[in-house]
Design an enzyme around this catalytic site. Structure first.
Site, PDB file in Angstrom:
ATOM      1  N   TRP A  54       0.818  -1.221   0.000  1.00 15.18           N
ATOM      2  CA  TRP A  54       0.000   0.000   0.000  1.00 15.18           C
ATOM      3  C   TRP A  54       0.852   1.271   0.000  1.00 15.18           C
ATOM      4  CZ3 TRP A  54      -0.376  -4.027   3.443  1.00 15.18           C
ATOM      5  CH2 TRP A  54       0.293  -3.893   4.662  1.00 15.18           C
ATOM      6  N   GLU A  83      -5.499   0.565   6.002  1.00 13.60           N
ATOM      7  CA  GLU A  83      -5.670   0.963   7.395  1.00 13.60           C
ATOM      8  C   GLU A  83      -6.808   0.200   8.066  1.00 13.60           C
ATOM      9  OE1 GLU A  83      -3.814   2.630   9.346  1.00 13.60           O
ATOM     10  OE2 GLU A  83      -2.369   3.271   7.849  1.00 13.60           O
ATOM     11  N   GLN A  90      -6.151  -4.300  14.421  1.00 19.19           N
ATOM     12  CA  GLN A  90      -6.113  -5.567  15.168  1.00 19.19           C
ATOM     13  C   GLN A  90      -5.447  -6.707  14.408  1.00 19.19           C
ATOM     14  OE1 GLN A  90      -7.354  -5.567  18.344  1.00 19.19           O
ATOM     15  NE2 GLN A  90      -7.963  -3.437  18.105  1.00 19.19           N
ATOM     16  N   TYR A 102      -8.601   7.797  14.357  1.00 18.21           N
ATOM     17  CA  TYR A 102      -7.307   7.304  13.887  1.00 18.21           C
ATOM     18  C   TYR A 102      -7.311   7.105  12.372  1.00 18.21           C
ATOM     19  CZ  TYR A 102      -3.692   4.218  12.358  1.00 18.21           C
ATOM     20  OH  TYR A 102      -2.674   3.686  11.623  1.00 18.21           O
ATOM     21  N   ASP A 131      -2.799   5.669  17.280  1.00 16.80           N
ATOM     22  CA  ASP A 131      -3.305   4.362  17.692  1.00 16.80           C
ATOM     23  C   ASP A 131      -2.484   3.872  18.869  1.00 16.80           C
ATOM     24  OD1 ASP A 131      -0.881   3.694  16.564  1.00 16.80           O
ATOM     25  OD2 ASP A 131      -1.696   2.217  15.147  1.00 16.80           O
ATOM     26  N   CYS A 146      10.020   0.152  19.045  1.00 13.23           N
ATOM     27  CA  CYS A 146       9.432   0.439  20.360  1.00 13.23           C
ATOM     28  C   CYS A 146       8.244  -0.490  20.591  1.00 13.23           C
ATOM     29  CB  CYS A 146       9.009   1.914  20.416  1.00 13.23           C
ATOM     30  SG  CYS A 146       8.695   2.529  22.078  1.00 13.23           S
ATOM     31  N   CYS A 190      17.017   2.320  18.555  1.00 14.04           N
ATOM     32  CA  CYS A 190      16.024   3.385  18.383  1.00 14.04           C
ATOM     33  C   CYS A 190      16.687   4.684  17.932  1.00 14.04           C
ATOM     34  CB  CYS A 190      15.271   3.621  19.690  1.00 14.04           C
ATOM     35  SG  CYS A 190      14.026   4.914  19.567  1.00 14.04           S
ATOM     36  N   SER A 201     -13.583 -10.081  20.375  1.00 17.45           N
ATOM     37  CA  SER A 201     -13.191  -8.977  21.245  1.00 17.45           C
ATOM     38  C   SER A 201     -13.910  -9.042  22.591  1.00 17.45           C
ATOM     39  CB  SER A 201     -13.490  -7.635  20.566  1.00 17.45           C
ATOM     40  OG  SER A 201     -14.858  -7.558  20.198  1.00 17.45           O
TER      41      SER A 201
END
Length: 367
Positions: A25, A38, A43, A121, A139, A193, A203, A314
């Protein structure tokens, strides 16, 4: 902007432009592709999404193609990704874009935010990545990065904290670089992270990371635990066909609304809580299943336990015991809302959308 913030924005952009992953993408500046990716990435891991995205775009290359497709085809293309309301909402929103904006994703945050299934988001991600607008896309990954870097102890599960994070993230966006910067933030959270084992020595912004300097990188971010999913115990029927239906099993279609709407599954029923999944002996369990099937218009006799399985949504955790069954009669119910049943083999499965739990079972059965 203070030194800590300027350093973060500058070094993160340099790192991203040198290290960004080649993702399908990202190869096109197409707002529709950004939008689809997106939604899929909610999830779901990037490596899982990549082949799904490529197949989905191949099948539905434009907003109009998605808007005009039968819902069953969209669900089948989504099969295995889970959270199927995402696919339905995506198609509903595609229809809105087709009718209201001529099939073009609008370069307008209010209009994008009003589309079905698009929250703060996703709208921020589309506006920044596809249109390079200086909008935050915050997010869980981004909140984790910002919590550690700025050593913030606010609970990221609270709406007020998210609002603060969005304001902070917007402040950090370098002028004219919203697309790269927001993707850089996401990339840092995904690759470096990480939740449990942050690679601080790799990092690009470690020098001014307040959480690392305080030795708190493993305790940040602060987040109250969500309620665990409610356990549900279920008995399911593997009803094997004979005669002209030999080699097939009986499946049913779920209702048009609610959990897993319109998807296909093995017939199953909720077991009373007091029984427990393994609290009954098998004879008692098979009697309960037989009674439940009769109530649905299926006269089938359970003969033996086949397999145990489980799946977490969920908000619900299904524990399921599946029994092989012999069909005596599939009654013709006169109720207009009656459940739809179908004999299904491997060939039919190519055209029907199944939730992951039943997809795994049936693939094992037909192997």
């Amino acid at each position: 902007m203070d030194v800590q913030k300027r350093y973060f924005s500058r070094e993160l952009l340099i790192w991203y432009r040198a290290n960004r992953r080649d993702l399908p993408w990202r190869r096109h500046s197409n707002p529709y592709y950004t939008w689809v990716s997106e939604i899929m990435l909610q999830q779901t891991r990037v490596e899982t999404v990549k082949p799904y995205f490529e197949r989905f775009i191949s099948k539905f290359p434009t907003v109009e193609a998605l808007a005009d497709a039968p819902e069953e085809e969209v669900l089948k293309a989504w099969e295995g990704l889970g959270y199927y309301s995402r696919a339905r909402n995506l198609q509903t929103a595609a229809k809105e874009v087709k009718t209201q904006y001529g099939g073009q994703v609008p370069d307008d945050k209010a209009k994008v935010s009003a589309l079905k299934g698009i929250g703060p988001y996703t709208s921020g991600a589309i506006m920044s990545i596809a249109f390079n607008r200086p909008e935050p896309a915050v997010d869980g990954n981004v909140m984790r990065v910002l919590s550690r870097y700025f050593r913030l102890h606010d609970d990221i599960a609270k709406p007020a904290t998210r609002a603060h994070m969005e304001h902070l993230a917007q402040e950090l966006i370098p002028e004219g670089c919203a697309s790269d910067f927001n993707q850089a933030l996401m990339e840092l959270g995904a690759l470096v992270c990480t939740p449990k084992s942050p690679a601080c020595l790799l990092c690009p912004v470690m020098e001014h990371c307040a959480g690392r300097l305080a030795g708190e990188e493993l305790v940040l971010p602060v987040k109250t635990k969500a309620k665990p999913p409610k356990p549900e115990l279920r008995y399911a029927a593997l009803i094997e066909g004979t005669g002209e239906h030999a080699g097939k099993v009986l499946v049913r279609q779920r209702p048009a609304t609610g959990l897993l709407a319109k998807m296909w599954e093995l017939p199953h029923l909720l077991v009373p809580k007091q029984a427990g999944l393994f609290g009954m002996n098998e004879a008692e369990a098979m009697d309960v299943l037989r009674g439940g099937l009769l109530a649905e218009g299926i006269d089938a006799v359970p003969t033996a336990r086949w397999v145990d399985a489980e799946h977490t949504f969920s908000h619900i955790h299904w524990q399921m015991r599946v029994f092989r069954c012999e069909l005596r009669e599939l009654m013709e119910l006169k109720d207009k809302e009656r459940t739809v049943y179908q004999w299904t083999g491997l060939e039919e499965m190519e055209h029907l959308a199944f939730p992951n739990l039943f997809l795994r079972m049936l693939k094992d059965y037909f192997q």
